[in-house]
Scaffold this motif. Structure first.
Motif, PDB file in Angstrom:
ATOM      1  N   PHE A  15       0.836  -1.205   0.000  1.00 29.14           N
ATOM      2  CA  PHE A  15       0.000   0.000   0.000  1.00 29.14           C
ATOM      3  C   PHE A  15       0.872   1.257   0.000  1.00 29.14           C
ATOM      4  CE2 PHE A  15      -2.179   3.429   2.207  1.00 29.14           C
ATOM      5  CZ  PHE A  15      -3.410   3.476   1.560  1.00 29.14           C
ATOM      6  N   ILE A  16       1.851   1.306   0.890  1.00 30.30           N
ATOM      7  CA  ILE A  16       2.709   2.490   1.020  1.00 30.30           C
ATOM      8  C   ILE A  16       3.529   2.725  -0.248  1.00 30.30           C
ATOM      9  CG2 ILE A  16       4.699   3.446   2.290  1.00 30.30           C
ATOM     10  CD1 ILE A  16       1.956   3.641   3.741  1.00 30.30           C
ATOM     11  N   LEU A  17       4.101   1.660  -0.814  1.00 30.72           N
ATOM     12  CA  LEU A  17       4.914   1.827  -2.024  1.00 30.72           C
ATOM     13  C   LEU A  17       4.059   2.153  -3.247  1.00 30.72           C
ATOM     14  CD1 LEU A  17       7.621  -0.926  -1.478  1.00 30.72           C
ATOM     15  CD2 LEU A  17       7.876   1.566  -1.254  1.00 30.72           C
ATOM     16  N   THR A  18       2.785   1.778  -3.231  1.00 32.24           N
ATOM     17  CA  THR A  18       1.863   2.196  -4.294  1.00 32.24           C
ATOM     18  C   THR A  18       1.538   3.677  -4.150  1.00 32.24           C
ATOM     19  OG1 THR A  18       0.909  -0.023  -4.451  1.00 32.24           O
ATOM     20  CG2 THR A  18      -0.399   1.799  -5.336  1.00 32.24           C
ATOM     21  N   ALA A  19       1.272   4.104  -2.936  1.00 31.61           N
ATOM     22  CA  ALA A  19       0.984   5.522  -2.689  1.00 31.61           C
ATOM     23  C   ALA A  19       2.203   6.396  -2.978  1.00 31.61           C
ATOM     24  CB  ALA A  19       0.530   5.721  -1.244  1.00 31.61           C
ATOM     25  N   PHE A  20       3.363   5.930  -2.568  1.00 40.13           N
ATOM     26  CA  PHE A  20       4.599   6.710  -2.692  1.00 40.13           C
ATOM     27  C   PHE A  20       5.656   5.915  -3.468  1.00 40.13           C
ATOM     28  CE2 PHE A  20       3.098   7.967   1.731  1.00 40.13           C
ATOM     29  CZ  PHE A  20       2.401   9.066   1.295  1.00 40.13           C
ATOM     30  N   PRO A  21       5.560   5.853  -4.794  1.00 35.49           N
ATOM     31  CA  PRO A  21       6.516   5.052  -5.566  1.00 35.49           C
ATOM     32  C   PRO A  21       7.952   5.547  -5.466  1.00 35.49           C
ATOM     33  CG  PRO A  21       5.040   6.287  -7.025  1.00 35.49           C
ATOM     34  CD  PRO A  21       4.548   6.488  -5.626  1.00 35.49           C
ATOM     35  N   GLU A  22       8.148   6.770  -5.006  1.00 35.93           N
ATOM     36  CA  GLU A  22       9.509   7.285  -4.842  1.00 35.93           C
ATOM     37  C   GLU A  22      10.160   6.799  -3.541  1.00 35.93           C
ATOM     38  OE1 GLU A  22       6.673  10.323  -3.070  1.00 35.93           O
ATOM     39  OE2 GLU A  22       6.691   9.046  -4.828  1.00 35.93           O
ATOM     40  N   TRP A  23       9.372   6.228  -2.624  1.00 34.89           N
ATOM     41  CA  TRP A  23       9.922   5.668  -1.394  1.00 34.89           C
ATOM     42  C   TRP A  23      10.534   4.304  -1.673  1.00 34.89           C
ATOM     43  CZ3 TRP A  23       6.673   6.487   3.653  1.00 34.89           C
ATOM     44  CH2 TRP A  23       6.657   7.858   3.966  1.00 34.89           C
ATOM     45  N   ARG A  24      11.342   3.824  -0.740  1.00 33.51           N
ATOM     46  CA  ARG A  24      12.004   2.527  -0.875  1.00 33.51           C
ATOM     47  C   ARG A  24      12.142   1.893   0.500  1.00 33.51           C
ATOM     48  NH1 ARG A  24      15.633   6.256   0.083  1.00 33.51           N
ATOM     49  NH2 ARG A  24      17.571   5.782   1.144  1.00 33.51           N
ATOM     50  N   VAL A  25      12.390   0.602   0.507  1.00 38.21           N
ATOM     51  CA  VAL A  25      12.745  -0.070   1.755  1.00 38.21           C
ATOM     52  C   VAL A  25      14.172   0.356   2.065  1.00 38.21           C
ATOM     53  CG1 VAL A  25      13.185  -2.282   2.866  1.00 38.21           C
ATOM     54  CG2 VAL A  25      11.190  -2.013   1.380  1.00 38.21           C
ATOM     55  N   ARG A  26      14.352   1.054   3.158  1.00 42.35           N
ATOM     56  CA  ARG A  26      15.679   1.580   3.492  1.00 42.35           C
ATOM     57  C   ARG A  26      16.396   0.747   4.545  1.00 42.35           C
ATOM     58  NH1 ARG A  26      15.037   7.275   6.648  1.00 42.35           N
ATOM     59  NH2 ARG A  26      16.025   6.273   8.402  1.00 42.35           N
ATOM     60  N   GLY A  27      15.700  -0.214   5.103  1.00 44.49           N
ATOM     61  CA  GLY A  27      16.316  -1.119   6.069  1.00 44.49           C
ATOM     62  C   GLY A  27      15.315  -2.153   6.523  1.00 44.49           C
ATOM     63  N   LYS A  28      15.812  -3.314   6.925  1.00 42.45           N
ATOM     64  CA  LYS A  28      14.935  -4.349   7.459  1.00 42.45           C
ATOM     65  C   LYS A  28      15.755  -5.304   8.301  1.00 42.45           C
ATOM     66  CE  LYS A  28      15.085  -7.008   3.176  1.00 42.45           C
ATOM     67  NZ  LYS A  28      14.286  -7.638   2.136  1.00 42.45           N
ATOM     68  N   GLY A  29      15.078  -6.043   9.147  1.00 41.25           N
ATOM     69  CA  GLY A  29      15.782  -6.979  10.001  1.00 41.25           C
ATOM     70  C   GLY A  29      14.839  -7.711  10.931  1.00 41.25           C
ATOM     71  N   GLU A  30      15.417  -8.288  11.954  1.00 40.94           N
ATOM     72  CA  GLU A  30      14.668  -9.033  12.960  1.00 40.94           C
ATOM     73  C   GLU A  30      15.124  -8.569  14.331  1.00 40.94           C
ATOM     74  OE1 GLU A  30      15.456 -13.177  12.325  1.00 40.94           O
ATOM     75  OE2 GLU A  30      14.816 -13.090  10.236  1.00 40.94           O
ATOM     76  N   ASN A  31      14.232  -8.689  15.298  1.00 42.70           N
ATOM     77  CA  ASN A  31      14.598  -8.410  16.675  1.00 42.70           C
ATOM     78  C   ASN A  31      13.654  -9.167  17.602  1.00 42.70           C
ATOM     79  OD1 ASN A  31      12.224  -6.874  16.742  1.00 42.70           O
ATOM     80  ND2 ASN A  31      13.264  -4.916  16.747  1.00 42.70           N
ATOM     81  N   VAL A  32      13.889  -9.028  18.875  1.00 40.77           N
ATOM     82  CA  VAL A  32      13.017  -9.614  19.882  1.00 40.77           C
ATOM     83  C   VAL A  32      12.492  -8.448  20.711  1.00 40.77           C
ATOM     84  CG1 VAL A  32      12.855 -11.144  21.880  1.00 40.77           C
ATOM     85  CG2 VAL A  32      14.316 -11.762  19.929  1.00 40.77           C
ATOM     86  N   TRP A  33      11.177  -8.322  20.772  1.00 39.90           N
ATOM     87  CA  TRP A  33      10.533  -7.237  21.517  1.00 39.90           C
ATOM     88  C   TRP A  33       9.827  -7.847  22.712  1.00 39.90           C
ATOM     89  CZ3 TRP A  33      10.972  -2.163  21.529  1.00 39.90           C
ATOM     90  CH2 TRP A  33       9.996  -1.385  22.141  1.00 39.90           C
ATOM     91  N   TYR A  34      10.387  -7.636  23.887  1.00 39.39           N
ATOM     92  CA  TYR A  34       9.839  -8.177  25.127  1.00 39.39           C
ATOM     93  C   TYR A  34       9.508  -9.663  24.998  1.00 39.39           C
ATOM     94  CZ  TYR A  34       9.677  -3.448  26.924  1.00 39.39           C
ATOM     95  OH  TYR A  34      10.026  -2.199  27.353  1.00 39.39           O
ATOM     96  N   GLY A  35      10.481 -10.417  24.501  1.00 42.52           N
ATOM     97  CA  GLY A  35      10.360 -11.866  24.432  1.00 42.52           C
ATOM     98  C   GLY A  35       9.666 -12.410  23.202  1.00 42.52           C
ATOM     99  N   ARG A  36       9.237 -11.556  22.293  1.00 38.16           N
ATOM    100  CA  ARG A  36       8.532 -12.002  21.082  1.00 38.16           C
ATOM    101  C   ARG A  36       9.357 -11.621  19.849  1.00 38.16           C
ATOM    102  NH1 ARG A  36       3.358 -13.727  20.330  1.00 38.16           N
ATOM    103  NH2 ARG A  36       2.508 -13.444  18.251  1.00 38.16           N
TER     104      ARG A  36
END
Length: 152
Positions: free
Chosen positions: A20-41
């Motif tokens: 949805f976001i990349l359709t609305a704003f085609p000039e935007w890009r994924v600038r980072g991604k990853g994994e983490n643990v948030w309070y045990g999840r």
């Protein structure tokens, strides 16, 4: 100067929101991604935007998003100022997203539209037709009575 740098949204699966976001704003890009643990999840995250502003999307949530027809506490909507609202609406409609509220003809100095992205967040887009603050921020045409919005 104060600027809003990012908004962090928790979603069940961020792929639909990302589309949805990349359709609305085609000039935007994924600038980072990853994994983490948030309070045990464990969760995955992605930052989508430009070099200065972005949305942070985090997955692996529990439960449903806030009922936008209700009165519960929580995020009501996010608004983005855009340069060409008609082209944005055309892109989103062509991709199958539903326009929920179209206020492009309701104000002499701005055009507003509302969409619900797939995870249930309400996203407003506004195009200002004037750079004069007194015109673009004019509220006298709205009045002080009840404003009614369509059901999501």
């Amino acid at each position: 100067m104060v600027r809003l740098e990012h908004v962090n949204l928790c979603v069940r699966n961020f792929e639909s929101t990302l589309d949805f976001i990349l359709t609305a704003f085609p000039e935007w890009r994924v600038r980072g991604k990853g994994e983490n643990v948030w309070y045990g999840r464990e969760r995955h995250w992605v930052h989508v935007g430009d070099d200065d502003y972005y949305l942070s999307l985090n997955d692996n949530t529990i439960g449903e998003n806030r009922d936008l027809k209700g009165h519960s506490t929580g995020l009501a909507h996010i608004a983005f100022a855009v340069d060409d609202i008609d082209a944005l609406v055309e892109r989103l409609l062509a991709k199958g997203y539903d326009l929920k509220q179209d206020l492009r003809k309701d104000h002499p100095f701005r055009k507003n539209v509302y969409f619900y992205e797939p995870e249930g967040y309400e996203i407003e887009f506004v195009e200002y037709l004037s750079d004069v603050s007194a015109e673009k921020n004019r509220y006298d045409d709205i009045g002080t009575t009840t404003v009614t919005f369509a059901d999501p």
